[in-house]
Design a protein around this motif. Structure first.
Motif, PDB file in Angstrom:
ATOM      1  N   ALA A 195      57.733  44.033  79.095  1.00 31.07           N
ATOM      2  CA  ALA A 195      58.009  43.631  80.471  1.00 31.07           C
ATOM      3  C   ALA A 195      59.254  42.773  80.610  1.00 31.07           C
ATOM      4  O   ALA A 195      59.616  42.388  81.718  1.00 31.07           O
ATOM      5  CB  ALA A 195      56.804  42.896  81.057  1.00 31.07           C
ATOM      6  N   GLY A 196      59.918  42.447  79.503  1.00 30.64           N
ATOM      7  CA  GLY A 196      61.169  41.706  79.555  1.00 30.64           C
ATOM      8  C   GLY A 196      61.023  40.371  80.250  1.00 30.64           C
ATOM      9  O   GLY A 196      60.118  39.591  79.963  1.00 30.64           O
ATOM     10  N   MET A 197      61.914  40.100  81.209  1.00 31.73           N
ATOM     11  CA  MET A 197      61.900  38.822  81.920  1.00 31.73           C
ATOM     12  C   MET A 197      60.757  38.723  82.925  1.00 31.73           C
ATOM     13  O   MET A 197      60.540  37.667  83.519  1.00 31.73           O
ATOM     14  CB  MET A 197      63.239  38.596  82.609  1.00 31.73           C
ATOM     15  N   MET A 198      60.028  39.816  83.137  1.00 30.74           N
ATOM     16  CA  MET A 198      58.880  39.797  84.049  1.00 30.74           C
ATOM     17  C   MET A 198      57.561  39.630  83.305  1.00 30.74           C
ATOM     18  O   MET A 198      56.500  39.825  83.882  1.00 30.74           O
ATOM     19  CB  MET A 198      58.847  41.085  84.867  1.00 30.74           C
ATOM     20  N   GLY A 199      57.629  39.282  82.021  1.00 30.15           N
ATOM     21  CA  GLY A 199      56.430  39.249  81.187  1.00 30.15           C
ATOM     22  C   GLY A 199      55.313  38.403  81.741  1.00 30.15           C
ATOM     23  O   GLY A 199      54.175  38.853  81.887  1.00 30.15           O
ATOM     24  N   LEU A 200      55.603  37.151  82.086  1.00 22.38           N
ATOM     25  CA  LEU A 200      54.560  36.285  82.609  1.00 22.38           C
ATOM     26  C   LEU A 200      54.105  36.752  83.985  1.00 22.38           C
ATOM     27  O   LEU A 200      52.922  36.752  84.297  1.00 22.38           O
ATOM     28  CB  LEU A 200      55.049  34.844  82.694  1.00 22.38           C
ATOM     29  N   SER A 201      55.045  37.197  84.796  1.00 19.48           N
ATOM     30  CA  SER A 201      54.718  37.654  86.141  1.00 19.48           C
ATOM     31  C   SER A 201      53.761  38.846  86.110  1.00 19.48           C
ATOM     32  O   SER A 201      52.814  38.918  86.899  1.00 19.48           O
ATOM     33  CB  SER A 201      55.997  38.030  86.894  1.00 19.48           C
ATOM     34  N   LEU A 202      53.987  39.780  85.196  1.00 19.47           N
ATOM     35  CA  LEU A 202      53.185  41.004  85.149  1.00 19.47           C
ATOM     36  C   LEU A 202      51.951  40.901  84.256  1.00 19.47           C
ATOM     37  O   LEU A 202      51.132  41.821  84.232  1.00 19.47           O
ATOM     38  CB  LEU A 202      54.054  42.174  84.660  1.00 19.47           C
ATOM     39  N   GLY A 203      51.794  39.786  83.549  1.00 19.80           N
ATOM     40  CA  GLY A 203      50.713  39.663  82.572  1.00 19.80           C
ATOM     41  C   GLY A 203      49.330  40.027  83.087  1.00 19.80           C
ATOM     42  O   GLY A 203      48.654  40.887  82.519  1.00 19.80           O
ATOM     43  N   PRO A 204      48.851  39.397  84.168  1.00 20.96           N
ATOM     44  CA  PRO A 204      47.508  39.724  84.646  1.00 20.96           C
ATOM     45  C   PRO A 204      47.340  41.188  85.039  1.00 20.96           C
ATOM     46  O   PRO A 204      46.309  41.802  84.737  1.00 20.96           O
ATOM     47  CB  PRO A 204      47.338  38.801  85.858  1.00 20.96           C
ATOM     48  N   ALA A 205      48.346  41.763  85.711  1.00 23.23           N
ATOM     49  CA  ALA A 205      48.230  43.163  86.118  1.00 23.23           C
ATOM     50  C   ALA A 205      48.188  44.083  84.911  1.00 23.23           C
ATOM     51  O   ALA A 205      47.420  45.059  84.884  1.00 23.23           O
ATOM     52  CB  ALA A 205      49.394  43.544  87.032  1.00 23.23           C
ATOM     53  N   MET A 206      48.996  43.782  83.893  1.00 29.21           N
ATOM     54  CA  MET A 206      48.974  44.607  82.684  1.00 29.21           C
ATOM     55  C   MET A 206      47.622  44.490  81.986  1.00 29.21           C
ATOM     56  O   MET A 206      47.057  45.480  81.518  1.00 29.21           O
ATOM     57  CB  MET A 206      50.123  44.211  81.767  1.00 29.21           C
ATOM     58  N   GLY A 207      47.083  43.278  81.917  1.00 31.40           N
ATOM     59  CA  GLY A 207      45.776  43.092  81.298  1.00 31.40           C
ATOM     60  C   GLY A 207      44.667  43.781  82.056  1.00 31.40           C
ATOM     61  O   GLY A 207      43.787  44.411  81.468  1.00 31.40           O
ATOM     62  N   LYS A 208      44.704  43.684  83.386  1.00 36.11           N
ATOM     63  CA  LYS A 208      43.704  44.348  84.223  1.00 36.11           C
ATOM     64  C   LYS A 208      43.802  45.858  84.075  1.00 36.11           C
ATOM     65  O   LYS A 208      42.778  46.565  83.995  1.00 36.11           O
ATOM     66  CB  LYS A 208      43.926  43.951  85.679  1.00 36.11           C
ATOM     67  N   ALA A 209      45.034  46.385  84.015  1.00 28.97           N
ATOM     68  CA  ALA A 209      45.218  47.831  83.854  1.00 28.97           C
ATOM     69  C   ALA A 209      44.610  48.315  82.542  1.00 28.97           C
ATOM     70  O   ALA A 209      43.960  49.366  82.498  1.00 28.97           O
ATOM     71  CB  ALA A 209      46.708  48.175  83.909  1.00 28.97           C
ATOM     72  N   ILE A 210      44.804  47.552  81.467  1.00 32.54           N
ATOM     73  CA  ILE A 210      44.232  47.925  80.176  1.00 32.54           C
ATOM     74  C   ILE A 210      42.712  47.995  80.260  1.00 32.54           C
ATOM     75  O   ILE A 210      42.072  48.927  79.758  1.00 32.54           O
ATOM     76  CB  ILE A 210      44.673  46.937  79.078  1.00 32.54           C
ATOM     77  N   SER A 211      42.114  47.005  80.911  1.00 36.39           N
ATOM     78  CA  SER A 211      40.660  46.991  81.064  1.00 36.39           C
ATOM     79  C   SER A 211      40.179  48.221  81.830  1.00 36.39           C
ATOM     80  O   SER A 211      39.174  48.847  81.455  1.00 36.39           O
ATOM     81  CB  SER A 211      40.231  45.711  81.791  1.00 36.39           C
ATOM     82  N   GLN A 212      40.882  48.573  82.894  1.00 32.26           N
ATOM     83  CA  GLN A 212      40.514  49.744  83.691  1.00 32.26           C
ATOM     84  C   GLN A 212      40.676  51.036  82.876  1.00 32.26           C
ATOM     85  O   GLN A 212      39.829  51.933  82.938  1.00 32.26           O
ATOM     86  CB  GLN A 212      41.379  49.811  84.950  1.00 32.26           C
TER      87      GLN A 212
END
Length: 417
Positions: free
Chosen positions: A380-397
């Motif tokens: 996610a580059g410079m958006m890593g922290l910003s996108l963290g929860p969405a990426m984690g939620k997507a993995i769970s789904q």
């Protein structure tokens, strides 16, 4: 209901977020981290939540700007000379994607993922286990030149067309937002859709929460390979033993290629080194909003009574060196925008970390077709922290075979195969 065991590689924000949603969805979770739990890129970043960053880094103008910066050792962007094939391959791919069509095709998926992630931060902050200084009060984009003013106003109008809450401000209007700071700027954009948090508090609270829910952490553990049967990973092979699981999530930040090369996967990525440091402002100076000093590419974030300054993007092989001229570039830029802040070169506690940068500026998120039980959450580059929860939620789904809330098909890890 116990759904099985997930082995997560990487304890950065993407890995911890995946663990958070997975453990609350009924999975057993084990997290493998090659460093200690208090040493990764998620700790020292600017703490910004950025729906404003809806354009990928691979965009028009980046190549010509990057070439100009290459001749200034204190510039915001630098490619450390190397004969690395990975670097050359990454650069060729970056040039391929740095065009208007690429941006136009991906602004909406990036916007949607960032907006959804921001909402997930709101929900997380309301839980009793979490208090990480979340403030959704906007980020100021500050510029000093007419050329950048034109670019930023055009970008702000596009953001408004995309439904984001954005206001174009004069220098006086920006000054009215911050009575304690004296600005030397031409104007700015207030992205009211953006926010900020304290990443150190967030990470520590996530780790404590996960431990309380039974997650197992294995620190200082290096992945050596995989035991594979057919199209399934059976075990992760490490220098501390083997770890068996039903599902495997690879979320190691800038070290993604080291792990996926062992699986025969093509996920090009380069580490982008960045620096940050904390500054104690005078007692009569309080900064209320986070800001980006645009020409200098420096992030400014009020955090726990201090101000964190961060910046630079230095592409190249990871090393443990602190290049003084890169940090000086950050320090020297501050008074050009914030006149009454006298910031000296930090003699200690200079933090550095590596952003995981993909050549098309998009994260890797989803399953890989080559294996049945591997998912990727990285890049996610410079958006890593910003996108963290969405990426984690997507993995769970994904692991539970449920549809995710936004379209993540363009972030497929298979796109370079």
């Amino acid at each position: 209901m116990n759904k099985g065991t997930v082995i997560i590689v990487g304890a950065g924000i993407a890995g911890l977020s995946a663990a958070y949603y997975l453990i609350n969805d009924g999975w057993n979770v084990q997290i493998i981290e090659q460093n200690s739990l208090d040493n990764n890129c998620s700790y020292g970043n600017a703490g910004m939540i950025v729906p404003s960053h809806f354009t990928p880094m691979a965009s028009p103008g980046m190549i010509s700007q990057g070439i100009r910066w290459m001749f200034d050792k204190k510039s915001p962007f630098y490619v450390r000379p190397s004969l690395s094939w990975n670097l050359m391959d990454w650069g060729l791919k970056f040039m391929k994607y740095a065009n208007k069509n690429h941006v136009d095709n991906h602004v909406e998926p990036l916007r949607d993922l960032n907006v959804y992630s921001s909402k997930l931060y709101d929900r997380l902050s309301q839980e009793s286990d979490f208090d990480f200084e979340l403030e959704q009060n906007g980020i100021m984009m500050l510029y000093k030149t007419k050329a950048l003013e034109h670019e930023e106003i055009e970008l702000a109008k596009r953001a408004q067309d995309l439904g984001l809450d954005v206001e174009i401000k004069s220098a006086a209007e920006i000054q009215a937002l911050e009575s304690d700071v004296q600005f030397d700027i031409l104007g700015g954009i207030l992205y009211k859709c953006d926010g900020k948090l304290n990443p150190m508090k967030l990470m520590k609270q996530l780790i404590a929460y996960l431990k309380s829910k039974g997650a197992i952490f294995q620190e200082q553990t290096t992945v050596k390979g995989y035991n594979i049967t057919g199209k399934k990973i059976k075990e992760l092979v490490t220098d501390k033993g083997n770890f068996a699981g039903d599902e495997f999530v690879i979320a190691p930040g800038a070290f993604l290629m080291e792990l996926t090369n062992k699986l025969g996967l093509k996920l090009p990525l380069m580490p982008g080194k960045g620096y940050s440091f904390l500054y104690n402002p005078p007692s009569d100076v309080k900064l209320n909003h986070a800001a980006l000093l645009l020409e200098a590419k420096v992030a400014v974030t009020p955090m726990d009574g201090k101000i964190r300054f961060g910046g630079t993007m230095e592409l190249g092989s990871p090393n443990n060196k602190i290049y003084q001229n890169r940090v000086e570039g950050i320090v020297n830029s501050i008074p050009k925008y914030l006149k009454n802040l006298s910031v000296d070169y930090p003699k200690q506690d200079i933090w550095y970390g590596y952003r995981p940068c993909t050549p098309d500026g998009l994260p890797y998120l989803g399953r890989v077709s080559k294996y049945e039980n591997i998912a990727i959450a990285a890049g996610a580059g410079m958006m890593g922290l910003s996108l963290g929860p969405a990426m984690g939620k997507a993995i769970s789904q994904i692991l539970s075979n449920r549809k995710f809330e936004t379209d993540i098909s363009v972030f497929s890890p298979d796109r370079f195969e």
